[in-house]
Design an enzyme around this catalytic site. Sequence first.
Site, PDB file in Angstrom:
ATOM      1  CG  PHE A 126       0.942 -13.680  -1.425  1.00 23.70           C
ATOM      2  CD1 PHE A 126       1.330 -14.634  -0.494  1.00 23.70           C
ATOM      3  CD2 PHE A 126      -0.398 -13.330  -1.503  1.00 23.70           C
ATOM      4  CE1 PHE A 126       0.398 -15.214   0.354  1.00 23.70           C
ATOM      5  CE2 PHE A 126      -1.335 -13.908  -0.662  1.00 23.70           C
ATOM      6  CZ  PHE A 126      -0.940 -14.861   0.265  1.00 23.70           C
ATOM      7  CG  ASP A 203       2.904  -7.189  -0.753  1.00 25.09           C
ATOM      8  OD1 ASP A 203       3.055  -7.202   0.484  1.00 25.09           O
ATOM      9  OD2 ASP A 203       1.995  -7.799  -1.333  1.00 25.09           O
ATOM     10  CE1 TYR A 228      -2.891 -12.056   7.213  1.00 29.04           C
ATOM     11  CE2 TYR A 228      -4.350 -10.216   6.778  1.00 29.04           C
ATOM     12  CZ  TYR A 228      -3.635 -11.310   6.323  1.00 29.04           C
ATOM     13  OH  TYR A 228      -3.660 -11.638   5.002  1.00 29.04           O
ATOM     14  CE  LYS A 229       0.601 -12.459   5.654  1.00 27.51           C
ATOM     15  NZ  LYS A 229       0.781 -12.202   4.223  1.00 27.51           N
ATOM     16  NE  ARG A 377       5.587 -19.514   4.907  1.00 28.08           N
ATOM     17  CZ  ARG A 377       4.736 -18.533   4.622  1.00 28.08           C
ATOM     18  NH1 ARG A 377       5.094 -17.575   3.792  1.00 28.08           N
ATOM     19  NH2 ARG A 377       3.536 -18.476   5.177  1.00 28.08           N
TER      20      ARG A 377
END
Length: 403
Positions: A126, A203, A228-229, A377
């Site tokens: 990322f 991560d 928050y995912k 996605r």
Amino acid sequence: MTTTPDAVTLDAVDPLAAFPAKFVRSPEVRAYLDGNSLGRPTTASAEQLASFVSEQWGGRLIRGWDEAWYELPLTLGDRLGAATLGAAPGQTFIGDSTTVVLYKLIRAALTARPDRSEIVIDTGNFPTDRYLVEGIADELGKTLRWIDPPIDGGVTADHVRAALSENTALVVISHVAYRSGYLADMPGITALTHDAGALVLWDLCHSAGVVETQLDDWGVDLAAGCTYKYLNGGPGSPALGYVRAEHIETMTQPIQGWMGSSSPFEMGPGYAPHHGIRRFISGTPSIVGSLAMQDMLGLIEEAGISAIRAKSVALTEYALVLVDELLVPLGVTVSSPRDAAERGSHVTIDHESFANVNAELWKQGIIPDFRRPHSIRLGLSPLSTTFAEVQLGVEAIHAQMVK
Ligand SMILES: *Cc1c(COP(=O)(O)O)cnc(C)c1O
């Protein structure tokens, strides 16, 4: 439209079928397929946050810190450790953004390997992870050793083995690759990194709350992740950080704030770190985001992370069946691993038309995730996503493509 098996049947036999109703479901959103970027709020959070403003914040005011909030970053960390991470108490905290927690932990790791000059990271990681190590390498005079994984895969043990040397201080890898969804071999890569005398930072942004880990048992040194995912803490909810017990007292982190100091309320001269994991906290964390995450953790504890992973696999398998049947004949390619054991909770598909297709779908209340140049996605959050949403989403992409 003919699809096998049928989503209605799959939802009917889903052992976690009671959970989607425990999330806020706006009628305007017909299918939400972006839980890997921002999870839906739980209905518990909708109620709790309203009463939080009027009662805890509005009523208790500053007294709230003494009564409930001060310990929350560590008590929530311990709950996360038990429910999702495989971490014993006293090693997990929440606070800051993911980016800041990653920065702190990367710098902390380097204090434990001062004589080593290289950081291993991959080009598929990322952006925040890549940009951070670039900045830190400049700051400290370290060298980056880049792994270049395939676009539809991720970092393997062989990649890492080839990149390691006696100069390696730290390896930074995402457990689940944000683009392809590739699920890396955490125990294998951790072990071979240790064989080279280096440390590893994982991560967990795309795995925390959805893929089981055993951080303690697998010997992981450090980990950071988003909340928050798949942990549904809401936009900007504080990140999680994990520091293995044996490193806590020996590593130092660079953002020496009052909340991680030895006696935060003395306000004295000179910083000394608090004992234990609290030393990795810097300043005041977001309590609103922490409370929403806590509601989601309650659901995760109720369902169990193994059952959540099983549904995640079933959802991504189903998405692939539909993609193969409806979209591959139209020239769509699959850019995620075919083997569920190597896949997180999203499926990435590619086609030149997808920027337009995605924009049209959003107008219809069907919300997948778009990544440039032309990836969609399908991010499937097991407790909130139904098989019917997956079917609706893939059928809508098909309908848009043949229009
Ligand atoms: C989502 C994500 C981030 C986000 O970082 P923030 O500081 O929360 O914006 C970082 N790393 C990875 C791998 C991610 O997937």
